[in-house]
Structures are given as structure tokens and as C-alpha cells.
Design a protein around this motif. Structure first.
Motif, PDB file in Angstrom:
ATOM      1  N   THR A  22      21.606  36.652  34.217  1.00  0.00           N
ATOM      2  CA  THR A  22      22.603  35.933  33.411  1.00  0.00           C
ATOM      3  C   THR A  22      21.950  35.263  32.197  1.00  0.00           C
ATOM      4  O   THR A  22      22.183  34.093  31.912  1.00  0.00           O
ATOM      5  N   THR A  42      28.595  42.374  37.461  1.00  0.00           N
ATOM      6  CA  THR A  42      29.519  41.291  37.804  1.00  0.00           C
ATOM      7  C   THR A  42      29.926  41.330  39.274  1.00  0.00           C
ATOM      8  O   THR A  42      30.694  40.487  39.708  1.00  0.00           O
ATOM      9  N   ALA A  46      26.682  36.000  39.428  1.00  0.00           N
ATOM     10  CA  ALA A  46      27.682  35.054  38.922  1.00  0.00           C
ATOM     11  C   ALA A  46      27.820  35.194  37.410  1.00  0.00           C
ATOM     12  O   ALA A  46      27.303  34.389  36.634  1.00  0.00           O
ATOM     13  N   VAL A  47      28.533  36.226  36.994  1.00  0.00           N
ATOM     14  CA  VAL A  47      28.719  36.503  35.573  1.00  0.00           C
ATOM     15  C   VAL A  47      30.143  36.153  35.189  1.00  0.00           C
ATOM     16  O   VAL A  47      31.105  36.726  35.709  1.00  0.00           O
ATOM     17  N   GLY A  48      30.281  35.212  34.256  1.00  0.00           N
ATOM     18  CA  GLY A  48      31.591  34.846  33.750  1.00  0.00           C
ATOM     19  C   GLY A  48      31.943  35.634  32.501  1.00  0.00           C
ATOM     20  O   GLY A  48      31.116  36.371  31.946  1.00  0.00           O
ATOM     21  N   ILE A  49      33.177  35.455  32.046  1.00  0.00           N
ATOM     22  CA  ILE A  49      33.668  36.198  30.891  1.00  0.00           C
ATOM     23  C   ILE A  49      32.837  35.895  29.642  1.00  0.00           C
ATOM     24  O   ILE A  49      32.495  36.803  28.872  1.00  0.00           O
ATOM     25  N   GLU A  50      32.485  34.628  29.442  1.00  0.00           N
ATOM     26  CA  GLU A  50      31.745  34.262  28.230  1.00  0.00           C
ATOM     27  C   GLU A  50      30.379  34.932  28.198  1.00  0.00           C
ATOM     28  O   GLU A  50      29.959  35.468  27.172  1.00  0.00           O
ATOM     29  N   PHE A  51      29.675  34.904  29.347  1.00  0.00           N
ATOM     30  CA  PHE A  51      28.365  35.561  29.366  1.00  0.00           C
ATOM     31  C   PHE A  51      28.499  37.059  29.185  1.00  0.00           C
ATOM     32  O   PHE A  51      27.696  37.683  28.488  1.00  0.00           O
ATOM     33  N   ASN A  71      33.964  44.089  39.337  1.00  0.00           N
ATOM     34  CA  ASN A  71      34.002  43.660  40.738  1.00  0.00           C
ATOM     35  C   ASN A  71      35.366  43.826  41.390  1.00  0.00           C
ATOM     36  O   ASN A  71      35.588  43.352  42.505  1.00  0.00           O
ATOM     37  N   LYS A  77      40.118  43.465  34.843  1.00  0.00           N
ATOM     38  CA  LYS A  77      38.687  43.665  35.076  1.00  0.00           C
ATOM     39  C   LYS A  77      38.168  44.887  34.333  1.00  0.00           C
ATOM     40  O   LYS A  77      36.994  44.946  33.960  1.00  0.00           O
ATOM     41  N   GLN A  80      38.898  44.001  29.904  1.00  0.00           N
ATOM     42  CA  GLN A  80      38.119  43.009  29.170  1.00  0.00           C
ATOM     43  C   GLN A  80      36.729  43.495  28.767  1.00  0.00           C
ATOM     44  O   GLN A  80      36.350  43.367  27.601  1.00  0.00           O
TER      45      GLN A  80
END
Length: 256
Positions: A22, A42, A46-51, A71, A77, A80
Motif C-alpha cells: 500500500t 485488493t 487493505a487497499v482503499g479507493i484513494e490508494f 475482491n 468493483k 472503478q
């Protein structure tokens, strides 16, 4: 052209790795290694949208193809990462042909699928050279160069592999050997008869339908063996494991 697809068409091996750190700096650094692609995971990190958006941008800037392992088999999913500029999706835990049909519907523009359209980073917000030629040209280019790769790691996917690889909109198969061996009742027995038969079946289905065959490999020796076996692309290791291994080796060397 997507470098992975270009190498496949030229009968050249492509090589990538997973990133789970990340860190956009880590993604950028991987672009200096000679790897063809980085797989932003993902599913197990723990990968969020921003990263995710930042990591795809960092990969592009470093000249390495950004792929994303999603995921969930859900429209958002799928959509995006593609809108952010991912050049391919790896989809884990596929079980049925119907799931793959939904994936094609979400990931490919008409007439292949029904991907939602908006001027996004993927097409230069409507201002890159391809987008400026109209939606027909952009749709055709995105459908060809954006890879949809279901992951074969379940008995269900294996049992339907011939039908899945024959589907328009499916660009290849990614083998998850750990989960596939578990599903076959032979956990981590990668060279057992059941696994050898499964891999042969997957390779035959991919090659018959002119689709790419990817596989995860734990190290360079395994990657070379899988390439010799006929896989078109090998995803070697994880960046976090490489970091630990390299520092462990250095510390052991210092301490004797």
C-alpha cells in the motif's frame, strides 16, 4: 498497446508481481526493475479507493502496466479500477459461467458488454488521442487493450474452463495454485497428479481459444518452470515478501 497483450501476440513471456505494501513509492520502484506489470491486490490487502487510484497513476508514471485484483464480482468493483486507468482485472474465486458473463457485462463496452461510460482518467477524461476519435473507437480500443482475467482456483471454474475461455470478452485465465490445490484436496501439493492434470487442462483451454495463461509463482525457479510448461505470463512473488527476504539475507550476512 497493453504491453502484456503485445508480448502475448509476439509469443514473449511477460513477468509481473503483486504489491501489498500500500505504497505508491513501492509501485513506482517496481517500475524500475524490468517487470512488465504490477498487480495491485485488493483481495488480501487493505487497499482503499484513494490508494488504488494513486497506485494506478504511479504505475503509469513508472512505465509498468497496472493490473488490479478485485475482491468481489460486483459492478462498482469492476468499474472503478477501469475508470482509474487499470489495464486489466484479475478476478478471484470464480465458480460459474454465469459469474463470468456478468464480469464481461461489467468490464467491456458494447457490443461485447455493457460497461458504464463516463469521461474518466482511462480515456484522458475524453481528451486523449483515442477518445477524441469518438466513442466507437474508444470502446473498441478499451475492449481490446483492457484485460479481463478470471482466476481459476476453484473446482467450479476448472470444470467449466473450456466454456469460460471460449467466451468473447475473456482475455485469459490466472491460476491461483494455492487455492486450486486446496480445492482439489491436495493443499500445496503443486506437483501431484491432480494439479498437473488441472494445469494441463487450463493451458489446453487457453491455447485452444487463443487466450493468455497466467500463474502465480513463489520464486524465480518456479516462474521459469511454469514458463517452460507453456504459461504466457508469470506473476512472481509479493513485494512485501521480497522486502522481508532481502533484509533477512542482509542481516544474516552482516551477523555471519
Amino acid at each position: 498497446m497493453n504491453r502484456i497483450r503485445e508480448k502475448f501476440l509476439n509469443h514473449e513471456l511477460s513477468v509481473g508481481t503483486f504489491t501489498q505494501l500500500t505504497s505508491t513509492v513501492a509501485v513506482e520502484a517496481l517500475g524500475r526493475t524490468g517487470l512488465d506489470y504490477v498487480l495491485i491486490d485488493t483481495e488480501h490487502s487493505a487497499v482503499g479507493i484513494e490508494f488504488l487510484s494513486s497506485a494506478i497513476t504511479a504505475a503509469d508514471a513508472a512505465g509498468i502496466v497496472p493490473l488490479v485484483r478485485i475482491n468481489d464480482i460486483a459492478r462498482s468493483k469492476v468499474l472503478q479500477p477501469l475508470d482509474y486507468g487499470a489495464q486489466g482485472l484479475i478476478v478471484p474465486a470464480v465458480e460459474t459461467v454465469e459469474q463470468v458473463r456478468r464480469l464481461v457485462e461489467y468490464a467491456k463496452f458494447p457490443p461485447v458488454g455493457n460497461r458504464g461510460f463516463c469521461p474518466t482518467r482511462d480515456g484522458g477524461y475524453g481528451y486523449d488521442e483515442i477518445s477524441m476519435q469518438g466513442t466507437d473507437v474508444y470502446f473498441a480500443h478499451a475492449n481490446q487493450e483492457t484485460l479481463l482475467i478470471p482466476q481459476c482456483e476453484t473446482v467450479g471454474c476448472l470444470e467449466h474452463i473450456e466454456e469460460i475461455t471460449a467466451m468473447d470478452g475473456v482475455d485469459g485465465i490466472f491460476v491461483g495454485p494455492f487455492d486450486l490445490s486446496i480445492a482439489l484436496g491436495r493443499p500445496m501439493a503443486f506437483d501431484c497428479d491432480e494439479m498437473r492434470a488441472a494445469l494441463d487442462r487450463i493451458l489446453n483451454a487457453c491455447h485452444k481459444n487463443n487466450k493468455m495463461a497466467f500463474i502465480f509463482c513463489g520464486d524465480a525457479q518456479a516462474a521459469k518452470a511454469r514458463a517452460a510448461q507453456g504459461f504466457d505470463s508469470v506473476t512472481a512473488g509479493l513485494d512485501i515478501m521480497a522486502l522481508v527476504d532481502s533484509y533477512r539475507a542482509m542481516v544474516q550476512d552482516i551477523r555471519g
